[in-house]
Enzyme design. Structure first.
Site, PDB file in Angstrom:
ATOM      1  N   SER A  13       0.795  -1.173   0.005  1.00  0.00           N
ATOM      2  CA  SER A  13       0.028  -0.116  -0.016  1.00  0.00           C
ATOM      3  C   SER A  13       0.763   1.252  -0.083  1.00  0.00           C
ATOM      4  CB  SER A  13      -1.007  -0.039   1.277  1.00  0.00           C
ATOM      5  OG  SER A  13      -0.334  -0.105   2.349  1.00  0.00           O
ATOM      6  N   GLY A  15       5.176   3.135   0.093  1.00  0.00           N
ATOM      7  CA  GLY A  15       6.630   3.114  -0.275  1.00  0.00           C
ATOM      8  C   GLY A  15       7.004   2.089  -1.062  1.00  0.00           C
ATOM      9  N   SER A 130      15.020  -6.844   3.978  1.00  0.00           N
ATOM     10  CA  SER A 130      15.697  -6.656   4.983  1.00  0.00           C
ATOM     11  C   SER A 130      16.224  -5.123   5.079  1.00  0.00           C
ATOM     12  CB  SER A 130      16.895  -7.705   5.241  1.00  0.00           C
ATOM     13  OG  SER A 130      17.563  -7.283   6.332  1.00  0.00           O
ATOM     14  N   TYR A 144      15.124  -2.952  15.852  1.00  0.00           N
ATOM     15  CA  TYR A 144      14.893  -3.004  14.429  1.00  0.00           C
ATOM     16  C   TYR A 144      16.079  -3.650  13.684  1.00  0.00           C
ATOM     17  CZ  TYR A 144      14.145  -1.128   9.464  1.00  0.00           C
ATOM     18  OH  TYR A 144      13.961  -1.116   8.210  1.00  0.00           O
ATOM     19  N   SER A 145      17.266  -2.973  14.016  1.00  0.00           N
ATOM     20  CA  SER A 145      18.530  -3.776  13.544  1.00  0.00           C
ATOM     21  C   SER A 145      18.450  -5.156  13.667  1.00  0.00           C
ATOM     22  CB  SER A 145      19.660  -3.223  14.057  1.00  0.00           C
ATOM     23  OG  SER A 145      20.580  -2.470  13.262  1.00  0.00           O
ATOM     24  N   LYS A 148      15.831  -7.108  11.345  1.00  0.00           N
ATOM     25  CA  LYS A 148      16.360  -7.265  10.089  1.00  0.00           C
ATOM     26  C   LYS A 148      17.270  -8.226   9.941  1.00  0.00           C
ATOM     27  CE  LYS A 148      13.270  -4.670   8.038  1.00  0.00           C
ATOM     28  NZ  LYS A 148      12.376  -5.070   7.055  1.00  0.00           N
TER      29      LYS A 148
HETATM   30  N1  LIG Z   1      12.247   3.226   4.064  1.00  0.00           N
HETATM   31  C1  LIG Z   1      13.572   2.881   4.520  1.00  0.00           C
HETATM   32  O1  LIG Z   1      14.684   3.845   4.632  1.00  0.00           O
HETATM   33  C2  LIG Z   1      13.847   1.352   4.633  1.00  0.00           C
HETATM   34  C3  LIG Z   1      15.223   1.306   4.649  1.00  0.00           C
HETATM   35  C4  LIG Z   1      15.501  -0.338   5.018  1.00  0.00           C
HETATM   36  C5  LIG Z   1      14.605  -1.307   4.907  1.00  0.00           C
HETATM   37  N2  LIG Z   1      13.177  -0.728   4.810  1.00  0.00           N
HETATM   38  C6  LIG Z   1      12.073  -1.829   4.623  1.00  0.00           C
HETATM   39  O2  LIG Z   1      11.445  -1.807   3.505  1.00  0.00           O
HETATM   40  C7  LIG Z   1      10.170  -2.273   3.691  1.00  0.00           C
HETATM   41  C8  LIG Z   1       9.174  -1.288   3.327  1.00  0.00           C
HETATM   42  O3  LIG Z   1       8.944  -0.375   3.913  1.00  0.00           O
HETATM   43  P1  LIG Z   1       8.656   1.193   3.513  1.00  0.00           P
HETATM   44  O4  LIG Z   1      10.116   2.030   3.295  1.00  0.00           O
HETATM   45  O5  LIG Z   1       8.102   1.040   2.285  1.00  0.00           O
HETATM   46  O6  LIG Z   1       7.648   1.661   4.493  1.00  0.00           O
HETATM   47  P2  LIG Z   1       6.186   2.084   4.253  1.00  0.00           P
HETATM   48  O7  LIG Z   1       6.013   3.192   3.422  1.00  0.00           O
HETATM   49  O8  LIG Z   1       5.757   2.559   5.888  1.00  0.00           O
HETATM   50  O9  LIG Z   1       5.568   0.921   3.942  1.00  0.00           O
HETATM   51  C9  LIG Z   1       5.154  -0.158   4.857  1.00  0.00           C
HETATM   52  C10 LIG Z   1       4.008  -1.306   4.311  1.00  0.00           C
HETATM   53  O10 LIG Z   1       3.987  -2.233   5.058  1.00  0.00           O
HETATM   54  C11 LIG Z   1       2.656  -2.354   5.372  1.00  0.00           C
HETATM   55  N3  LIG Z   1       2.373  -2.814   6.889  1.00  0.00           N
HETATM   56  C12 LIG Z   1       2.711  -2.540   7.896  1.00  0.00           C
HETATM   57  N4  LIG Z   1       2.488  -3.579   8.822  1.00  0.00           N
HETATM   58  C13 LIG Z   1       1.822  -4.538   7.998  1.00  0.00           C
HETATM   59  C14 LIG Z   1       1.124  -5.530   8.685  1.00  0.00           C
HETATM   60  N5  LIG Z   1       1.124  -5.940  10.036  1.00  0.00           N
HETATM   61  N6  LIG Z   1       0.631  -6.321   7.674  1.00  0.00           N
HETATM   62  C15 LIG Z   1       0.416  -6.010   6.523  1.00  0.00           C
HETATM   63  N7  LIG Z   1       1.332  -5.035   6.026  1.00  0.00           N
HETATM   64  C16 LIG Z   1       1.924  -4.220   6.940  1.00  0.00           C
HETATM   65  C17 LIG Z   1       1.971  -1.152   5.130  1.00  0.00           C
HETATM   66  O11 LIG Z   1       0.606  -0.901   4.942  1.00  0.00           O
HETATM   67  P3  LIG Z   1      -0.571  -1.010   5.939  1.00  0.00           P
HETATM   68  O12 LIG Z   1      -0.282   0.053   6.823  1.00  0.00           O
HETATM   69  O13 LIG Z   1      -1.803  -0.617   4.841  1.00  0.00           O
HETATM   70  O14 LIG Z   1      -0.640  -2.196   6.542  1.00  0.00           O
HETATM   71  C18 LIG Z   1       2.954  -0.411   3.917  1.00  0.00           C
HETATM   72  O15 LIG Z   1       2.200  -0.961   2.965  1.00  0.00           O
HETATM   73  C19 LIG Z   1       9.889  -2.413   5.301  1.00  0.00           C
HETATM   74  O16 LIG Z   1      10.235  -3.828   5.597  1.00  0.00           O
HETATM   75  C20 LIG Z   1      11.071  -1.561   5.698  1.00  0.00           C
HETATM   76  O17 LIG Z   1      11.645  -2.191   7.412  1.00  0.00           O
HETATM   77  C21 LIG Z   1      12.769   0.549   4.539  1.00  0.00           C
END
Ligand SMILES: NC(=O)c1ccc[n+]([C@@H]2O[C@H](COP(=O)([O-])OP(=O)(O)OC[C@H]3O[C@@H](n4cnc5c(N)ncnc54)[C@H](OP(=O)(O)O)[C@@H]3O)[C@@H](O)[C@H]2O)c1
Length: 267
Positions: A13, A15, A130, A144-145, A148
């Site tokens: 949904s 990012g 991750s 969080y670290s 992952k």
């Molecule tokens: N952004 C960064 O800098 C970064 C860096 C390294 C890794 N990551 C990783 O990348 C992944 C995606 O994160 P993003 O950065 O795109 O963040 P985001 O924009 O907050 O997206 C997170 C997504 O996860 C969904 N979500 C959260 N809890 C959930 C649950 N219990 N069941 C099903 N869906 C769930 C949210 O949708 P709903 O709220 O609608 O459920 C949303 O679609 C994550 O695993 C994050 O740890 C991000």
């Protein structure tokens, strides 16, 4: 292995997940984009699913629905995640569980629901999202670290077990990416009081600024797409050269030097 055609993607949904859903669909794949809200980019090949990765029944129902509608499933991308910030000492066991629930157990739950079908088919692709935080210890986001790092190591160990069944695994390790992740971050109940409060606030504010000045989620989406199309997936991918260089240096440099650099940046 043939490129994936039917894909279950969690966290579709927002990012990285929303960008990946769009890119995979544009590449001709049918994407079941799952999240708690059920929102997803509009595309004829994107099917939104309401599925909380922490709800066993919802996960099983979603996988069954895909199998009923498509007769097969080629790949699962476990991308759903969230973050909790606060000093390690100020984080309760319940808050640690909350962090691991979605980022680790949620991914394991979804993968477990797909594995019987992947084994039956004699093929399947498992991708986990991750983070560079899996190899760089992030202060004030210790759990969080840890979650992952656990996800990365689980993905690698799993790959050894499932290889004889024709199943491949890959973990994608994004660095700072501009998404809804920053806004969705929670703080521990005790984060804003006590001995660590000031340093924690300064440190996390810097990390959040880096995230919001970070790369486009399209960069990570492209890495996911590339792996879904490769005959043989890589075991892990750290997108973008600068983050790849950080990863390599973190392995080559003395650990004490790496820790000193991290503390200069964030402590
Ligand atoms: N952004 C960064 O800098 C970064 C860096 C390294 C890794 N990551 C990783 O990348 C992944 C995606 O994160 P993003 O950065 O795109 O963040 P985001 O924009 O907050 O997206 C997170 C997504 O996860 C969904 N979500 C959260 N809890 C959930 C649950 N219990 N069941 C099903 N869906 C769930 C949210 O949708 P709903 O709220 O609608 O459920 C949303 O679609 C994550 O695993 C994050 O740890 C991000």
């Amino acid at each position: 292995m043939k490129p994936a055609e039917i894909v279950l993607l969690t966290g579709g949904s927002s990012g990285i997940g929303a960008a990946a859903a769009r890119m995979l669909a544009e590449a001709g794949m049918t994407v079941y984009a799952a999240s708690r809200s059920g929102r997803a980019p509009q595309h004829e090949r994107i099917i939104p699913l309401v599925m909380d990765v922490n709800d066993q029944t919802a996960v099983v129902l979603a996988v069954n629905r895909i199998l009923q509608e498509q007769g097969r499933l080629d790949a699962v991308v476990c991308n759903a995640g969230n973050g909790i910030a606060g000093a390690a000492e100020d984080t309760s066991i319940e808050e640690i569980r909350y962090q691991f629930e979605t980022c680790f157990y949620g991914a394991v739950r979804v993968i477990d629901a797909c594995l019987p079908e992947f084994r039956r088919q004699g093929q399947g692709r498992i991708l986990t999202v991750s983070s560079v935080a899996a190899f760089i210890p992030i202060p004030y986001q210790a759990f969080y670290s840890s979650a992952k790092a656990a996800l990365l190591m689980y993905t690698k160990a799993l790959s050894l077990e499932v290889k004889p069944f024709g199943i491949q695994c890959c973990s994608i390790l994004p660095g700072d990416t501009k998404t809804g992740f920053t806004g969705a971050r929670k703080y521990t109940a005790r984060a804003k009081e006590g001995a660590y409060a000031e340093t924690m606030a300064r440190s996390v504010a810097k990390m959040e600024k880096d995230e919001q000045n970070g790369m486009s989620p399209d960069v990570i989406a492209r890495a996911i797409l590339r792996q879904l199309k490769r005959r043989r997936m890589r075991l892990h991918v750290t997108p973008r050269l600068d983050y790849k260089a950080i990863e390599i240096l973190s392995r080559l440099l003395p650990e004490r030097l790496v820790m000193w650099i991290v503390s200069l940046l964030y402590c």
